[in-house]
Motif scaffolding. Structure first.
Motif, mmCIF file in Angstrom:
data_model
loop_
_atom_site.group_PDB
_atom_site.id
_atom_site.type_symbol
_atom_site.label_atom_id
_atom_site.label_comp_id
_atom_site.label_asym_id
_atom_site.label_seq_id
_atom_site.Cartn_x
_atom_site.Cartn_y
_atom_site.Cartn_z
ATOM 1 N N ILE A 38 -75.811 -99.490 -38.601
ATOM 2 C CA ILE A 38 -74.858 -98.638 -37.900
ATOM 3 C C ILE A 38 -74.409 -99.400 -36.665
ATOM 4 C CG2 ILE A 38 -76.720 -97.387 -36.722
ATOM 5 C CD1 ILE A 38 -74.840 -94.921 -36.676
ATOM 6 N N ASP A 39 -73.096 -99.550 -36.523
ATOM 7 C CA ASP A 39 -72.505 -100.295 -35.418
ATOM 8 C C ASP A 39 -73.023 -101.734 -35.414
ATOM 9 O OD1 ASP A 39 -71.276 -97.895 -34.928
ATOM 10 O OD2 ASP A 39 -72.625 -97.306 -33.318
ATOM 11 N N CYS A 40 -73.629 -102.186 -34.315
ATOM 12 C CA CYS A 40 -73.996 -103.607 -34.181
ATOM 13 C C CYS A 40 -75.431 -103.925 -34.587
ATOM 14 C CB CYS A 40 -73.777 -104.052 -32.732
ATOM 15 S SG CYS A 40 -72.120 -103.754 -32.101
ATOM 16 N N PHE A 266 -64.339 -107.885 -39.679
ATOM 17 C CA PHE A 266 -64.783 -109.245 -40.006
ATOM 18 C C PHE A 266 -66.127 -109.580 -39.365
ATOM 19 C CE2 PHE A 266 -63.533 -111.852 -36.217
ATOM 20 C CZ PHE A 266 -64.384 -112.933 -36.377
ATOM 21 N N LEU A 267 -66.361 -109.125 -38.128
ATOM 22 C CA LEU A 267 -67.611 -109.473 -37.449
ATOM 23 C C LEU A 267 -68.809 -108.762 -38.058
ATOM 24 C CD1 LEU A 267 -68.881 -110.916 -34.901
ATOM 25 C CD2 LEU A 267 -68.686 -108.688 -33.773
ATOM 26 N N ILE A 268 -68.673 -107.468 -38.320
ATOM 27 C CA ILE A 268 -69.792 -106.678 -38.840
ATOM 28 C C ILE A 268 -69.663 -106.445 -40.340
ATOM 29 C CG2 ILE A 268 -71.049 -104.491 -38.623
ATOM 30 C CD1 ILE A 268 -70.054 -104.289 -35.759
ATOM 31 N N GLY A 269 -68.421 -106.207 -40.802
ATOM 32 C CA GLY A 269 -68.208 -105.915 -42.218
ATOM 33 C C GLY A 269 -68.063 -107.122 -43.110
ATOM 34 N N ASN A 270 -68.075 -108.336 -42.521
ATOM 35 C CA ASN A 270 -67.972 -109.587 -43.292
ATOM 36 C C ASN A 270 -66.700 -109.668 -44.139
ATOM 37 O OD1 ASN A 270 -70.486 -110.081 -42.256
ATOM 38 N ND2 ASN A 270 -71.602 -109.655 -44.141
#
Length: 388
Positions: A38-40, A266-270
């Motif tokens: 969840i989140d970061c 892009f950062l978390i969801g790739n």
């Protein structure tokens, strides 16, 4: 849950407030070993996992990856994510669908089922992991411009943001006759082009596309003269205004929310598409000199958004392996050059100078070298337009 990073002690008053007002995500049937976040923050799910409690109300990004059993190699599948807006004390119910390897939140629409789960929260409590409050400040800094309305308008109609696109053939060729007319694949290809031509043409499955704003390929108005076309190719303000008019007319600052949405994807969801759209939006914003003179608040917001985003990425991430050209330094070089112009608002000009100094010190990027002011700009003229 086994955390992917160490946690810190939460202030007792904050813990009490979140316990009383926080939302709860009840997730049933999630297989052991699944990567859930969840989140970061993300974890590897253990056998007792039933969800997350004490979640601060507001917008959150839920993400997860199914994992094969150790007997099958234990490979991690592509990441799936979705934005959810949670209300105080809300209970959201999700059930794991083993066939789709996905979470099904349809039970949350059944008030009777949600009431039943709410009544069992005390029994579920030992199986609910607390929200990782230590990442809340970072999460807010990455999404403070992203409203529920903007996130809902950008999220795919399917409700899922997938790291890999779900593609289907453009033509299904259901009949034998149609398939017989297609190139055969049982003989050797004579060239790379022939091999590519034999591959079926694919498209993204309808409803799974992230609904990003379309960035116009034509950066100049109809009927533009060659001189105007050249000007609009160097200053992208016309293209930027077109995007704002079509997508964020009522609230232009929502474009910063879209920039944050793409970055989180892009950062978390790739999701690579998120990275490409983030770059496209950034190019559009940084290379719009006229807009910079007119839209002070948009560009003050852009500096704040980039300040937090760039803190999450290694400094060499944007370097092109082939050319060793850093996309970000070249794009920001244009931004800082335009922002130093005499027609730019004084507050924005000073803020840009401080941001430039911050990036120079932190990343050791040189924004003053090789400005190539006199380099020619190659533009494509419309058919029929000639230069005398």
């Amino acid at each position: 849950m086994a955390s992917s990073s160490s946690s810190v002690e939460m202030d007792p008053d904050v813990a009490r407030r979140l316990f009383e007002e926080g939302a709860t995500l009840v997730l049933l049937g999630v297989p052991q070993g699944t990567e859930f976040g969840i989140d970061c923050r993300s974890w590897q799910v253990g056998p007792r996992f039933r969800g997350v409690k004490m979640i601060p109300p507001g917008l959150h990004f839920i993400h997860y990856s199914s994992v094969n059993s150790p007997r099958c190699g234990g490979e991690i599948g592509p990441k799936t994510g979705l934005f959810l807006t949670l209300k105080p004390k809300e209970v959201v119910l999700g059930n794991w669908d083993p066939k789709e390897e996905d979470l099904d939140f349809s039970a949350s629409k059944n008030e009777e089922e949600v009431s039943r789960v709410r009544a069992t929260l005390r029994e579920l409590d030992p199986h609910l992991g607390p929200y990782p409050y230590e990442v809340m400040r970072k999460w807010v800094s990455l999404t403070d411009r992203l409203s529920e309305e903007v996130a809902s308008s950008l999220q795919p109609l399917s409700g899922r943001i997938c790291a890999f696109a779900d593609v289907v053939p453009e033509n299904e060729y259901r009949h034998t006759k149609d398939r017989a007319e297609q190139p055969r694949n049982d003989t050797a290809c004579q060239s790379m082009r022939e091999g590519l031509d034999r591959l079926p043409r694919m498209k993204q499955r309808e409803g799974t596309e992230v609904r990003f704003s379309k960035i116009p390929k034509k950066t100049y108005p109809d009927g533009a003269t060659p001189a105007q076309i050249t000007q609009c190719s160097m200053d992208l303000s016309y293209a930027l205004e077109t995007v704002l008019e079509k997508n964020h007319k009522q609230q232009p600052l929502n474009l910063l929310g879209e920039l944050q949405f793409a970055f989180v994807c892009f950062l978390i969801g790739n999701m690579y598409e998120g990275f490409e759209h983030w770059k496209s939006l950034l190019t559009l914003l940084c290379r719009s000199e006229e807009a910079m003179q007119k839209r002070k608040e948009l560009y003050l917001g852009l500096i704040a958004v980039l300040y937090h985003q760039l803190g999450e990425i290694p400094p060499d991430f944007f370097v092109d392996i082939v050319s060793q050209n850093n996309f970000l330094t070249s794009t920001l070089q244009d931004f800082f050059q335009f922002a130093s112009g005499p027609c730019v608002d004084g507050t924005l000009r000073k803020r840009a100078e401080k941001f430039k100094a911050h990036l120079t010190k932190k990343f050791r990027w040189d924004f003053d070298a090789d400005l190539d002011d006199c380099a020619p700009v190659v533009v494509e003229l419309p058919e029929g337009v000639t230069v005398d």
